[in-house]
Design a protein around this motif. Structure first.
Motif, PDB file in Angstrom:
ATOM      1  N   TYR A  93      -5.982 -19.223   8.837  1.00 28.15           N
ATOM      2  CA  TYR A  93      -5.504 -20.582   8.572  1.00 28.15           C
ATOM      3  C   TYR A  93      -5.360 -21.394   9.862  1.00 28.15           C
ATOM      4  O   TYR A  93      -4.869 -20.892  10.874  1.00 28.15           O
ATOM      5  N   TRP A  94      -5.782 -22.647   9.771  1.00 19.36           N
ATOM      6  CA  TRP A  94      -5.500 -23.618  10.817  1.00 19.36           C
ATOM      7  C   TRP A  94      -4.279 -24.441  10.412  1.00 19.36           C
ATOM      8  O   TRP A  94      -4.145 -24.821   9.245  1.00 19.36           O
ATOM      9  N   ARG A  95      -3.409 -24.681  11.375  1.00 17.48           N
ATOM     10  CA  ARG A  95      -2.285 -25.593  11.161  1.00 17.48           C
ATOM     11  C   ARG A  95      -2.666 -26.914  11.823  1.00 17.48           C
ATOM     12  O   ARG A  95      -2.902 -26.960  13.042  1.00 17.48           O
ATOM     13  N   ALA A 130      -4.162 -29.058  16.498  1.00 13.85           N
ATOM     14  CA  ALA A 130      -4.464 -27.876  15.681  1.00 13.85           C
ATOM     15  C   ALA A 130      -3.960 -26.612  16.357  1.00 13.85           C
ATOM     16  O   ALA A 130      -3.877 -26.533  17.588  1.00 13.85           O
ATOM     17  N   SER A 131      -3.636 -25.616  15.534  1.00 13.22           N
ATOM     18  CA  SER A 131      -3.258 -24.293  16.035  1.00 13.22           C
ATOM     19  C   SER A 131      -3.632 -23.243  14.989  1.00 13.22           C
ATOM     20  O   SER A 131      -3.424 -23.465  13.792  1.00 13.22           O
ATOM     21  N   PRO A 132      -4.169 -22.089  15.432  1.00 13.58           N
ATOM     22  CA  PRO A 132      -4.457 -21.007  14.489  1.00 13.58           C
ATOM     23  C   PRO A 132      -3.260 -20.072  14.287  1.00 13.58           C
ATOM     24  O   PRO A 132      -3.374 -19.075  13.579  1.00 13.58           O
ATOM     25  N   ASN A 133      -2.137 -20.387  14.910  1.00  8.22           N
ATOM     26  CA  ASN A 133      -0.969 -19.507  14.874  1.00  8.22           C
ATOM     27  C   ASN A 133       0.026 -19.937  13.792  1.00  8.22           C
ATOM     28  O   ASN A 133       0.110 -21.118  13.453  1.00  8.22           O
ATOM     29  N   PRO A 134       0.813 -19.008  13.266  1.00 11.29           N
ATOM     30  CA  PRO A 134       1.810 -19.327  12.224  1.00 11.29           C
ATOM     31  C   PRO A 134       3.047 -19.993  12.822  1.00 11.29           C
ATOM     32  O   PRO A 134       4.098 -19.374  12.959  1.00 11.29           O
ATOM     33  N   GLU A 149      10.269 -37.170  10.094  1.00  7.81           N
ATOM     34  CA  GLU A 149       9.718 -36.826   8.778  1.00  7.81           C
ATOM     35  C   GLU A 149       8.798 -37.909   8.214  1.00  7.81           C
ATOM     36  O   GLU A 149       7.810 -37.603   7.534  1.00  7.81           O
ATOM     37  N   ASP A 150       9.126 -39.161   8.463  1.00  6.18           N
ATOM     38  CA  ASP A 150       8.345 -40.268   7.889  1.00  6.18           C
ATOM     39  C   ASP A 150       7.080 -40.573   8.677  1.00  6.18           C
ATOM     40  O   ASP A 150       6.258 -41.389   8.231  1.00  6.18           O
ATOM     41  N   TYR A 151       6.885 -39.933   9.825  1.00 10.21           N
ATOM     42  CA  TYR A 151       5.775 -40.290  10.710  1.00 10.21           C
ATOM     43  C   TYR A 151       4.815 -39.145  10.979  1.00 10.21           C
ATOM     44  O   TYR A 151       3.862 -39.313  11.745  1.00 10.21           O
ATOM     45  N   THR A 152       5.036 -37.999  10.352  1.00 12.16           N
ATOM     46  CA  THR A 152       4.220 -36.821  10.649  1.00 12.16           C
ATOM     47  C   THR A 152       3.788 -36.111   9.376  1.00 12.16           C
ATOM     48  O   THR A 152       4.455 -36.206   8.335  1.00 12.16           O
ATOM     49  N   ILE A 153       2.669 -35.395   9.472  1.00 16.17           N
ATOM     50  CA  ILE A 153       2.194 -34.551   8.375  1.00 16.17           C
ATOM     51  C   ILE A 153       1.693 -33.236   8.968  1.00 16.17           C
ATOM     52  O   ILE A 153       0.958 -33.238   9.967  1.00 16.17           O
ATOM     53  N   LEU A 154       2.077 -32.126   8.367  1.00 21.52           N
ATOM     54  CA  LEU A 154       1.600 -30.804   8.776  1.00 21.52           C
ATOM     55  C   LEU A 154       0.785 -30.200   7.642  1.00 21.52           C
ATOM     56  O   LEU A 154       1.279 -30.048   6.521  1.00 21.52           O
ATOM     57  N   PHE A 155      -0.483 -29.892   7.927  1.00 17.68           N
ATOM     58  CA  PHE A 155      -1.367 -29.268   6.946  1.00 17.68           C
ATOM     59  C   PHE A 155      -1.591 -27.803   7.322  1.00 17.68           C
ATOM     60  O   PHE A 155      -1.484 -27.421   8.487  1.00 17.68           O
ATOM     61  N   ARG A 156      -1.966 -27.011   6.315  1.00 19.79           N
ATOM     62  CA  ARG A 156      -2.457 -25.654   6.559  1.00 19.79           C
ATOM     63  C   ARG A 156      -3.738 -25.505   5.763  1.00 19.79           C
ATOM     64  O   ARG A 156      -3.748 -25.691   4.542  1.00 19.79           O
ATOM     65  N   ALA A 157      -4.831 -25.168   6.459  1.00 15.60           N
ATOM     66  CA  ALA A 157      -6.132 -25.098   5.789  1.00 15.60           C
ATOM     67  C   ALA A 157      -6.891 -23.870   6.250  1.00 15.60           C
ATOM     68  O   ALA A 157      -6.813 -23.489   7.421  1.00 15.60           O
ATOM     69  N   ASN A 158      -7.634 -23.253   5.312  1.00 20.32           N
ATOM     70  CA  ASN A 158      -8.398 -22.059   5.688  1.00 20.32           C
ATOM     71  C   ASN A 158      -9.863 -22.361   5.958  1.00 20.32           C
ATOM     72  O   ASN A 158     -10.660 -21.455   6.177  1.00 20.32           O
ATOM     73  N   SER A 159     -10.231 -23.646   5.965  1.00 20.81           N
ATOM     74  CA  SER A 159     -11.591 -24.017   6.355  1.00 20.81           C
ATOM     75  C   SER A 159     -11.604 -25.467   6.816  1.00 20.81           C
ATOM     76  O   SER A 159     -10.816 -26.284   6.363  1.00 20.81           O
ATOM     77  N   ILE A 160     -12.515 -25.730   7.757  1.00 20.29           N
ATOM     78  CA  ILE A 160     -12.755 -27.094   8.223  1.00 20.29           C
ATOM     79  C   ILE A 160     -14.229 -27.375   7.975  1.00 20.29           C
ATOM     80  O   ILE A 160     -15.109 -26.656   8.469  1.00 20.29           O
ATOM     81  N   VAL A 161     -14.512 -28.396   7.190  1.00 20.34           N
ATOM     82  CA  VAL A 161     -15.869 -28.634   6.706  1.00 20.34           C
ATOM     83  C   VAL A 161     -16.806 -29.080   7.820  1.00 20.34           C
ATOM     84  O   VAL A 161     -17.955 -28.629   7.908  1.00 20.34           O
TER      85      VAL A 161
END
Length: 291
Positions: A93-95, A130-134, A149-161
């Motif tokens: 997973y990428w964070r 991005a980071s590959p670490n948990p 909280e209102d200005y940031t988003i954290l995603f976790r994805a197992n692929s980048i197209v």
């Protein structure tokens, strides 16, 4: 050495294992071994109090300082990364962390960038890291701490197209430069290790010298926390210089540890009402229990 950076090293390496609080006079004595003046130390302590990294209390005419919860978080993250082993596998997973901080909070931007780099993130495009670490927990604690909280988003994805994994790594980090820095560390400390071994063998290495050498060693190795994201082993080159540097760091550290702790204990003075059980074994060998 900068006073603030050295204080982080001293708290993480020694003081936290002895109740976490220290008399300013002891701190001044310790830091004087590294050529830092009393006025510089007091100024740095004051700034760290103002930045909510240290808290002070008075007993009589003496001041005692301990880390705040924010300061402890920084120390814990740093100690864990310095003393954990290179044995983790990537979970796939990428964070991905993005932010859009308004002009009214622009003073936070540089601080957030520093925090993300410290946590091991790499900048892969404008305001996208991005980071590959948990590191989800650390990131969300940072967001909460700065009320973003209102200005940031954290995603976790197992692929980048659009890119493969190695392309993302090369976008966010310069592994060649990091490897070069490790090689410099290795060249310096391979020679020093032989010298220190010889002096320890013939008993000419004093406790004070061991304390200074161990502190400088950790202080120098800590710099890699700002450079090396600590990738899982399966994302690193086979002959990664960081492996050899870490092994060398361990050997030099353990050679100096017992003598260095003896010296620390002669200087350290806690508050008179402080009730603590010294974690001496952990202070001597912080690698214990790390994975």
């Amino acid at each position: 050495m900068k006073p603030r950076s050295l204080m982080f090293t001293l708290y993480g390496e020694y003081i936290q294992n002895y109740g976490g609080e220290i008399w300013i006079g002891s701190l001044i004595r310790m830091m004087s071994h590294f050529g830092i003046s009393e006025s510089s130390i007091r100024g740095a302590v004051l700034r760290m109090v103002q930045q909510d990294l240290l808290t002070a209390r008075k007993i009589g005419n003496r001041s005692y300082y301990q880390l705040t919860s924010q300061g402890k978080r920084r120390i814990k993250d740093g100690v864990t990364r310095v003393y954990s082993l290179f044995n983790k596998k990537w979970d796939g997973y990428w964070r991905i962390f993005t932010y859009s901080i308004p002009e009214t909070k622009r003073e936070l931007r540089n601080q957030i960038r520093k925090e993300l780099a410290w946590t091991g993130f790499g900048l892969i495009s404008h305001s996208t890291w991005a980071s590959p670490n948990p590191v989800e927990k650390q990131v969300m604690e940072m967001v909460k701490n700065y009320q973003l909280e209102d200005y940031t988003i954290l995603f976790r994805a197992n692929s980048i197209v659009s890119h493969d994994d190695m392309a993302i790594i090369h976008k966010g980090w310069d592994l060649q430069e990091i490897s070069r820095k490790y090689d410099e560390f290795i060249r310096r400390y391979e020679e020093k290790f032989e010298e220190l071994k010889e002096r320890a063998w013939n008993q000419s290495l004093t406790d004070e010298e061991a304390f200074v050498e161990r502190t400088i060693l950790v202080h120098e190795y800590r710099k890699f926390l700002f450079l090396d994201p600590g990738f899982p082993v399966d994302l690193l080159p086979e002959n990664w210089s960081g492996f050899k540097a870490r092994k060398l760091f361990f050997h030099v550290h353990q050679l100096l540890s017992v003598s260095a702790i003896r010296c620390f204990e002669t200087i350290f003075e806690p508050a008179p009402d402080c009730q603590y059980v010294p974690e001496r074994d952990k202070a001597i060998n912080p690698f214990i229990g790390m994975v």
